[in-house]
Enzyme design. Sequence first.
Site, mmCIF file in Angstrom:
data_model
loop_
_atom_site.group_PDB
_atom_site.id
_atom_site.type_symbol
_atom_site.label_atom_id
_atom_site.label_comp_id
_atom_site.label_asym_id
_atom_site.label_seq_id
_atom_site.Cartn_x
_atom_site.Cartn_y
_atom_site.Cartn_z
ATOM 1 N N PRO A 29 3.353 0.754 3.394
ATOM 2 C CA PRO A 29 3.754 -0.474 2.566
ATOM 3 C C PRO A 29 5.037 -0.979 2.867
ATOM 4 O O PRO A 29 5.743 -0.156 2.956
ATOM 5 C CB PRO A 29 3.396 0.137 0.968
ATOM 6 N N MET A 30 5.054 -2.128 2.971
ATOM 7 C CA MET A 30 6.385 -2.769 3.290
ATOM 8 C C MET A 30 6.726 -3.917 2.690
ATOM 9 O O MET A 30 5.796 -4.939 2.647
ATOM 10 C CB MET A 30 6.445 -3.124 4.842
ATOM 11 N N THR A 31 7.689 -4.174 1.795
ATOM 12 C CA THR A 31 7.951 -5.157 0.896
ATOM 13 C C THR A 31 8.192 -6.364 1.754
ATOM 14 O O THR A 31 8.901 -6.361 2.424
ATOM 15 C CB THR A 31 9.177 -5.064 -0.137
ATOM 16 N N HIS A 182 2.779 4.125 -6.617
ATOM 17 C CA HIS A 182 4.145 4.180 -6.131
ATOM 18 C C HIS A 182 5.168 5.016 -6.974
ATOM 19 O O HIS A 182 5.715 4.398 -7.764
ATOM 20 C CB HIS A 182 4.775 2.634 -5.788
ATOM 21 N N ASN A 185 10.716 6.473 -3.407
ATOM 22 C CA ASN A 185 11.539 5.553 -3.070
ATOM 23 C C ASN A 185 12.562 5.113 -3.889
ATOM 24 O O ASN A 185 13.465 3.960 -3.807
ATOM 25 C CB ASN A 185 11.167 4.509 -2.241
ATOM 26 N N TYR A 187 11.937 3.976 -7.424
ATOM 27 C CA TYR A 187 11.289 3.250 -8.430
ATOM 28 C C TYR A 187 10.916 4.145 -9.499
ATOM 29 O O TYR A 187 11.354 5.088 -9.629
ATOM 30 C CB TYR A 187 10.275 2.228 -7.755
ATOM 31 N N ARG A 235 2.148 7.898 -3.601
ATOM 32 C CA ARG A 235 3.082 7.922 -2.888
ATOM 33 C C ARG A 235 4.456 8.533 -3.476
ATOM 34 O O ARG A 235 4.873 8.172 -4.288
ATOM 35 C CB ARG A 235 3.690 6.764 -2.173
ATOM 36 N N GLY A 307 7.284 8.181 8.724
ATOM 37 C CA GLY A 307 8.651 8.296 9.468
ATOM 38 C C GLY A 307 8.384 8.723 11.027
ATOM 39 O O GLY A 307 8.332 9.721 11.364
ATOM 40 N N GLY A 330 5.372 1.964 9.690
ATOM 41 C CA GLY A 330 6.021 0.895 8.916
ATOM 42 C C GLY A 330 6.523 -0.144 9.843
ATOM 43 O O GLY A 330 5.988 -0.872 10.378
#
Length: 377
Positions: A29-31, A182, A185, A187, A235, A307, A330
């Site tokens: 997932p990438m914003t 999610h 990270n 959030y 995640r 990663g 990613g």
Amino acid sequence: MTESPDRHPALEPVSLGSLDLANRLMVAPMTRISATPAGVPTELMADYYAEFASGGFGLVITEGIYPDAAYSQGYLDQPGLVTQEHIDGWRVVTDRVHADGARIVAQLMHAGALSQGNPYRSETLAPSAVEPLGTMMEAYGGSGPWPVPREATSDDIADVVDGFAAAARNAAAAGFDGIEVHAANGYLLDQFVTEYTNQRTDEYGASTANRIRLTAEVVERIVAETPEGFIVGVRVSQTKVNDVVYRWSGGAEDVVVISESLAKAGAHYIHVASEGRSWFETAQLADGSTVTGLAREVSGLPVIANGGMHDRDQAARVLAEGHADFLAIGHVALANPDLPNRLAAGDELAEFDPAMLRPSVTIESSLRWRQAGRAWQ
């Protein structure tokens, strides 16, 4: 094109719950903050996600999608899964991805205290009234210090769970094959897991078992309210967008508690994120084991490692040594949306250029990079 090497283990066809996947490679997932101001996915977003599918990825995990019309939205132009317009927009995306041979899950994200663009609310919500570390992220349209959030009440927590459940039902209606909760990270759900952002003394605070409770309740509720065969993943991460050095203080003990709680709640997989760091750097535990491997062992669930998984040797090692079952890629996937096809052919990968995310992390920024002549071949 170079001569094809021995087939890489990441290219094996495999199942994830009810899903048959072409391989073990996933888009992380990438914003991209490229939806309309109302949070509706666009045709450009459909093109973007479909390109990963045609490039050979077995599964695409979307960017974080806000699940409610209250405190969850983190960024302006972030997509949602709240309204019928959202559902209809995502249906175009899922149809395109499926037509190109891949599966797709929606990542549901509540930003909590790290919200820096939410037209629904002027204040932010968190487990405790603790100002987040660092400053807002300029690449996502923010600037200056984070505001001090409001501490969530029991009613707020119930609303959060309701929002995730409703968005998961909407995801099923939009044609997604599953969702990813999610809880990583930095959030909201991760804010509950993290000791310094969670100073509560009720059933959601203090011990690790209490701090993972909200995530487990979200998972349990979604599993109960979505169709049979619908995938529900989670995640998690130690590092955060605003704190890349944080580690769970309990080490392996925290991994066990978190993983067992998620498995008991009914999760179908665990995705361990690295937040811009390599898997090797963030996954190692003091006893020589890894977060991913231990999570896999104690939960009995498939685990996704993230990663640096574009590195052929590291990817093969992670799979061969039992550290994970799937590999999420990613930024390098932005430069190589056909990465699985390249891996199968033995072709070299294009290097990721940070300019793809400037001046902002939009799909348009990546397109400008490609139009400047630095596109993949």
